[in-house]
Design a protein around this motif. Sequence first.
Motif, PDB file in Angstrom:
ATOM      1  N   ALA A  45     -43.725  83.699  22.768  1.00 41.70           N
ATOM      2  CA  ALA A  45     -45.622  83.205  23.968  1.00 41.70           C
ATOM      3  C   ALA A  45     -45.959  82.617  21.627  1.00 41.70           C
ATOM      4  O   ALA A  45     -46.671  83.076  21.353  1.00 41.70           O
ATOM      5  CB  ALA A  45     -46.192  84.904  23.452  1.00 41.70           C
ATOM      6  N   PRO A  46     -45.288  81.487  22.281  1.00 39.43           N
ATOM      7  CA  PRO A  46     -45.518  80.191  21.147  1.00 39.43           C
ATOM      8  C   PRO A  46     -47.361  80.051  20.594  1.00 39.43           C
ATOM      9  O   PRO A  46     -47.331  79.661  19.520  1.00 39.43           O
ATOM     10  CB  PRO A  46     -44.897  79.726  21.208  1.00 39.43           C
ATOM     11  N   HIS A  47     -47.425  80.315  22.085  1.00 39.58           N
ATOM     12  CA  HIS A  47     -49.176  79.682  21.891  1.00 39.58           C
ATOM     13  C   HIS A  47     -49.965  81.318  21.068  1.00 39.58           C
ATOM     14  O   HIS A  47     -50.701  80.954  21.663  1.00 39.58           O
ATOM     15  CB  HIS A  47     -49.734  79.216  22.667  1.00 39.58           C
ATOM     16  N   GLU A  72     -48.362  66.599  21.648  1.00 38.13           N
ATOM     17  CA  GLU A  72     -47.609  67.679  21.513  1.00 38.13           C
ATOM     18  C   GLU A  72     -48.864  68.669  21.412  1.00 38.13           C
ATOM     19  O   GLU A  72     -50.315  68.470  20.402  1.00 38.13           O
ATOM     20  CB  GLU A  72     -47.123  67.129  19.925  1.00 38.13           C
ATOM     21  N   PRO A  73     -48.790  70.282  21.476  1.00 39.58           N
ATOM     22  CA  PRO A  73     -49.535  70.498  21.560  1.00 39.58           C
ATOM     23  C   PRO A  73     -49.360  71.912  20.636  1.00 39.58           C
ATOM     24  O   PRO A  73     -48.686  71.498  19.004  1.00 39.58           O
ATOM     25  CB  PRO A  73     -49.004  72.058  22.851  1.00 39.58           C
ATOM     26  N   GLU A  74     -50.602  72.038  20.105  1.00 37.16           N
ATOM     27  CA  GLU A  74     -50.320  73.216  18.715  1.00 37.16           C
ATOM     28  C   GLU A  74     -49.943  74.894  19.669  1.00 37.16           C
ATOM     29  O   GLU A  74     -49.933  75.385  19.882  1.00 37.16           O
ATOM     30  CB  GLU A  74     -51.784  73.411  18.372  1.00 37.16           C
ATOM     31  N   GLY A  75     -49.354  74.446  18.076  1.00 35.69           N
ATOM     32  CA  GLY A  75     -48.673  76.203  17.978  1.00 35.69           C
ATOM     33  C   GLY A  75     -47.460  76.846  17.321  1.00 35.69           C
ATOM     34  O   GLY A  75     -47.244  75.769  16.202  1.00 35.69           O
ATOM     35  N   ASP A  76     -47.213  78.022  17.399  1.00 32.19           N
ATOM     36  CA  ASP A  76     -46.103  77.711  16.399  1.00 32.19           C
ATOM     37  C   ASP A  76     -44.268  78.601  17.373  1.00 32.19           C
ATOM     38  O   ASP A  76     -43.945  78.731  17.714  1.00 32.19           O
ATOM     39  CB  ASP A  76     -46.001  79.875  16.104  1.00 32.19           C
ATOM     40  N   PHE A  77     -43.730  77.227  16.598  1.00 31.32           N
ATOM     41  CA  PHE A  77     -42.433  77.215  17.870  1.00 31.32           C
ATOM     42  C   PHE A  77     -41.515  77.540  16.556  1.00 31.32           C
ATOM     43  O   PHE A  77     -39.868  76.837  16.580  1.00 31.32           O
ATOM     44  CB  PHE A  77     -42.377  75.327  17.872  1.00 31.32           C
ATOM     45  N   THR A  78     -41.718  78.794  15.683  1.00 36.10           N
ATOM     46  CA  THR A  78     -40.199  79.281  14.933  1.00 36.10           C
ATOM     47  C   THR A  78     -39.409  80.318  16.245  1.00 36.10           C
ATOM     48  O   THR A  78     -39.599  80.941  16.645  1.00 36.10           O
ATOM     49  CB  THR A  78     -40.977  80.241  13.974  1.00 36.10           C
ATOM     50  N   GLY A  79     -38.030  79.119  15.968  1.00 33.37           N
ATOM     51  CA  GLY A  79     -36.691  79.772  16.619  1.00 33.37           C
ATOM     52  C   GLY A  79     -36.704  78.875  17.986  1.00 33.37           C
ATOM     53  O   GLY A  79     -36.034  78.870  18.521  1.00 33.37           O
ATOM     54  N   TRP A  80     -37.593  77.907  18.165  1.00 33.69           N
ATOM     55  CA  TRP A  80     -37.272  76.763  19.436  1.00 33.69           C
ATOM     56  C   TRP A  80     -36.957  75.700  18.749  1.00 33.69           C
ATOM     57  O   TRP A  80     -37.115  75.272  17.798  1.00 33.69           O
ATOM     58  CB  TRP A  80     -39.184  76.409  20.022  1.00 33.69           C
ATOM     59  N   THR A  81     -36.112  74.657  19.412  1.00 31.10           N
ATOM     60  CA  THR A  81     -35.954  73.903  19.290  1.00 31.10           C
ATOM     61  C   THR A  81     -36.701  72.803  20.470  1.00 31.10           C
ATOM     62  O   THR A  81     -36.647  72.611  21.703  1.00 31.10           O
ATOM     63  CB  THR A  81     -34.495  73.312  19.875  1.00 31.10           C
ATOM     64  N   THR A  82     -37.591  71.764  19.518  1.00 27.97           N
ATOM     65  CA  THR A  82     -38.809  71.094  20.223  1.00 27.97           C
ATOM     66  C   THR A  82     -38.842  69.522  20.788  1.00 27.97           C
ATOM     67  O   THR A  82     -38.108  68.947  19.140  1.00 27.97           O
ATOM     68  CB  THR A  82     -39.816  71.600  19.825  1.00 27.97           C
ATOM     69  N   SER A  83     -38.659  68.861  21.675  1.00 28.72           N
ATOM     70  CA  SER A  83     -38.956  67.373  21.458  1.00 28.72           C
ATOM     71  C   SER A  83     -39.994  67.248  22.686  1.00 28.72           C
ATOM     72  O   SER A  83     -40.696  67.676  23.385  1.00 28.72           O
ATOM     73  CB  SER A  83     -37.241  67.161  22.102  1.00 28.72           C
ATOM     74  N   GLN A 113     -34.286  77.173  23.718  1.00 28.74           N
ATOM     75  CA  GLN A 113     -33.189  78.090  23.149  1.00 28.74           C
ATOM     76  C   GLN A 113     -31.610  78.182  23.274  1.00 28.74           C
ATOM     77  O   GLN A 113     -31.557  78.167  24.405  1.00 28.74           O
ATOM     78  CB  GLN A 113     -33.830  79.649  22.667  1.00 28.74           C
ATOM     79  N   LEU A 114     -30.548  78.470  22.675  1.00 24.28           N
ATOM     80  CA  LEU A 114     -29.236  78.548  22.720  1.00 24.28           C
ATOM     81  C   LEU A 114     -29.286  79.923  22.899  1.00 24.28           C
ATOM     82  O   LEU A 114     -29.804  80.409  20.807  1.00 24.28           O
ATOM     83  CB  LEU A 114     -28.071  77.672  22.536  1.00 24.28           C
ATOM     84  N   VAL A 115     -28.896  81.230  23.253  1.00 23.88           N
ATOM     85  CA  VAL A 115     -28.613  82.558  22.791  1.00 23.88           C
ATOM     86  C   VAL A 115     -26.844  83.387  22.509  1.00 23.88           C
ATOM     87  O   VAL A 115     -26.675  82.331  23.918  1.00 23.88           O
ATOM     88  CB  VAL A 115     -29.296  83.266  23.831  1.00 23.88           C
ATOM     89  N   ASP A 116     -26.536  83.280  21.624  1.00 22.93           N
ATOM     90  CA  ASP A 116     -24.845  83.895  21.499  1.00 22.93           C
ATOM     91  C   ASP A 116     -25.473  84.842  21.386  1.00 22.93           C
ATOM     92  O   ASP A 116     -25.826  86.028  21.307  1.00 22.93           O
ATOM     93  CB  ASP A 116     -24.853  83.484  20.057  1.00 22.93           C
TER      94      ASP A 116
END
Length: 233
Positions: A45-47, A72-83, A113-116
């Motif tokens: 839940a990055p927002h 681009e929106p505001e948020g905490d996108f830790t863990g995500w790769t954004t573009s 995200q890429l989940v291993d």
Amino acid sequence: MSADDWKQKCRDQWGLQGVPMPDGVDWRSVHATKPLGRNLLRNPAPHGLTHTSPPPEPELTGVPSHEPPRFEPEGDFTGWTTSTEVLPEDGSGVPPGAVVCYLPEYSWFSMEQLVDLKAQGLWEELLDDFQPDILVQDWYEESQVDDTIYQLQVKLLGADRQTVISEHTVKPTENLSVYSHTWKEVSHVFSGYGPGVRYVHFLHRLKNKFMVEFFPTLVTGSSVIVRPSRSGR
């Protein structure tokens, strides 16, 4: 506890009767990782929002900021790769000779995200022989920004991270004639997908609009969950 004790503990915790559980697996680590039944995505839940509460209504001023357009929106996108993909302006609907102060400018904001799966504690025999259900879920805001505001693409990948073993894509169309500012659920269950799955690639795209002010499309509750069960056989 012995290795057999940890194996039995894992079997009891997830009800893995009939599931391949080889001796070569570190069952103590598997038990500590808890890979089955939990969300394997980081920062779902990055927002900072939840789908159990209505999405916030935008606080609009109606006053141009005279700043460069925002895409681009505001948020905490830790863990995500954004573009961000900025879309070209579309003036096709403007009558000839009309004076236009502002045209809407759109952008796609992508998060992936890429989940291993093995790094998360799952083992090869489980993935290849048993092939447990992999549940994907997402919630996006019905933002009224455009008639297409959300896209989801999830791929089950092989060990080389390139081979696509199974794929699910969603590209819904919104009904702009009715204002219904709510969360919309998207979900899918991968089952019977075949051997070789080692990664899950999760990507969703949200459309934003800038016209005097910024109008985002929000998302929450993103999840990838491996169930200790299988269906679709």
